[in-house]
Write a protein that holds these residues in place. Structure first.
Motif, PDB file in Angstrom:
ATOM      1  N   ASP A 140       0.812  -1.215   0.000  1.00  0.00           N
ATOM      2  CA  ASP A 140       0.000   0.000   0.000  1.00  0.00           C
ATOM      3  C   ASP A 140       0.849   1.270   0.000  1.00  0.00           C
ATOM      4  N   TYR A 161      -4.968   4.533   7.834  1.00  0.00           N
ATOM      5  CA  TYR A 161      -5.728   4.313   9.070  1.00  0.00           C
ATOM      6  C   TYR A 161      -4.770   4.066  10.226  1.00  0.00           C
ATOM      7  N   GLU A 230     -11.177   1.157   5.450  1.00  0.00           N
ATOM      8  CA  GLU A 230      -9.770   0.773   5.556  1.00  0.00           C
ATOM      9  C   GLU A 230      -9.577  -0.300   6.626  1.00  0.00           C
TER      10      GLU A 230
END
Length: 447
Positions: A140, A161, A230
């Motif tokens: 990510d 997050y 998320e």
């Protein structure tokens, strides 16, 4: 340096893995392992042992107020992942060959997940989708290598997050929304997760000092929904706000290499075994036995030890007597000793621990010592370490700071011979209720 490659070596130095720790509680503590087991110290006890702080007999931790001071200007501390005081730190990059304007500052918002793709980027390597035929987890993070050359590089659109013990937050394109669910030094009375109050901070509010949730309710709702998305995508749900219990994978429900295994045999030379390498006997009835040989001059030292000076247990021989010692967080040391010294020759020695019935973790129990199947001693242990031993498991010695106060041999090295040591969990009810007495504030007695 010796390779002459320092100028072309990228060094990334992250200034901390999180904010300063408030785990010492309001008063601080003399034994941090006690705090991690949910047992907190008192100011009176700390003052009484003030001269020992910083020495070998202490595992001290500063009070929470100092954590707040060290995290200034951000709010909160380690464990409170919702706010920048719990997560935000600086980073230094050193790469003379790749960074031309040394000593300058970048204010780009990055996350630790960006480090891996950055290293691959500067090395000219693609992000692998498969290694030796094994599909890789998605990446990510994004590379921040372009910021090395140009401080004016635009900020990337970032969504990240945060969650720890129910403290949760979301960062998105400069905005941050967050809610503090629990406080590191308060153990009881947690609110329902649905009752948590969310805060909102704008892109220019880098220290999260002005909550504008009431001014932008729609933006807050957008970010709350983004957090849930998320959290689901990254397997954060369901939220779990337990703390000390989560050190124990059996209680927390984490993957455990020994899950379901109730028996293990260990041998001499096995030392520095990590917690996950031996059966988890905490809060359970169990038996530890060993085949040993006692020489004519008598045996001495450790058969098996788990833990250290600040928590743990050890089966050892003291002045010729078989002895079980349980070190309860350096607050109390319980000993059960055989009625007579061990005779020379080969023997199978053991102790059985039968945990007290009832709710809660860290319960005491009955210890029974045997030699060749014959009971030679018994005693009561009032309470046991509930969640976390600090240190390793050693067979035939205690190479850490010493579970027992003293040993007859250096580092408890066993005088005699050990063939094997068995660790067995005995079937019976396990602790399932929230801890009660063990989590009350206690006075740590002077040893």
């Amino acid at each position: 340096m010796e390779l002459g490659a320092l100028d072309n070596t990228l060094v990334l130095y992250i200034l901390g893995d999180n904010g300063a720790s408030a785990e010492g509680g309001i008063h601080g503590n003399f034994n941090d392992i006690a705090a991690l087991n949910g047992v907190h110290d008192t100011t009176e006890n700390i003052l009484r042992r003030l001269d020992e702080i910083g020495g070998q007999q202490a595992y001290n931790h500063y009070p929470a107020g100092w954590a707040h001071a060290m995290d200034t200007p951000y709010q909160w501390t380690k464990q409170v992942a919702s706010h920048w005081g719990g997560t935000r730190v600086g980073m230094v990059a050193h790469w003379p060959r790749g960074i031309n304007d040394a000593g300058t500052v970048r204010d780009h918002w990055q996350h630790v997940i960006d480090v891996y793709p950055t290293i691959l980027d500067v090395a000219g390597l693609p992000i692998p989708t498969s290694v030796n035929g094994v599909p890789q987890q998605r990446i990510d993070g994004t590379s921040f290598a372009e910021t090395f050359a140009d401080p004016a590089t635009p900020h990337r659109a970032v969504t990240q997050y945060f969650e720890m013990f129910g403290n949760r937050g979301i960062y998105h394109d400069g905005w941050s929304a967050c809610t503090k669910h629990c406080t590191p030094w308060i153990r009881d009375g947690l609110p329902d997760l649905t009752d948590d109050v969310w805060e909102l901070y704008g892109p220019e509010d880098w220290s999260q000092s002005h909550d504008i949730a009431s001014e932008f309710p729609e933006k807050l709702a957008e970010l709350q929904a983004l957090f849930l998305a998320e959290a689901e995508r990254n397997y954060v749900l369901p939220l779990d706000d337990r703390r000390s219990e989560r050190f124990d994978p059996g209680i927390a429900g984490r993957p455990d290499v020994l899950r379901g295994r109730t028996s293990m045999r260990l041998f001499p030379g096995m030392t520095r075994l990590g917690t996950s390498s031996v059966p988890n006997i905490k809060n359970k009835s169990h038996r530890v036995e060993a085949a040993i040989e006692v020489p004519e001059e008598g045996a001495a030292g450790v058969v098996i030890a788990q833990g250290c000076r600040f928590s743990g247990w050890v089966l050892h021989i003291v002045d010729g007597y078989l002895t079980y010692t349980h070190n309860y967080l350096a607050a109390s040391v319980y000993e059960v000793t055989s009625d007579a010294p061990l005779p020379s020759g080969r023997h199978v020695v053991s102790f059985d621990f039968e945990v007290d019935s009832g709710p809660g973790f860290g319960r005491g129990g009955l210890v029974q010592l045997t030699v060749d199947g014959e009971v030679i001693g018994a005693g009561k242990i009032d309470r046991t370490v509930p969640f976390l031993y600090s240190g390793t498991t050693d067979v035939g010695c205690d190479i850490g700071s010493g579970v027992a106060p003293t040993y007859e041999t250096e580092r408890g090295v066993f005088r005699g011979a050990i063939d094997w040591v068995g660790v067995d969990i005995i079937a019976g009810p396990e602790a399932t209720a929230p801890p009660v007495e063990v989590l009350n504030e206690i006075e740590i007695a002077t040893q």
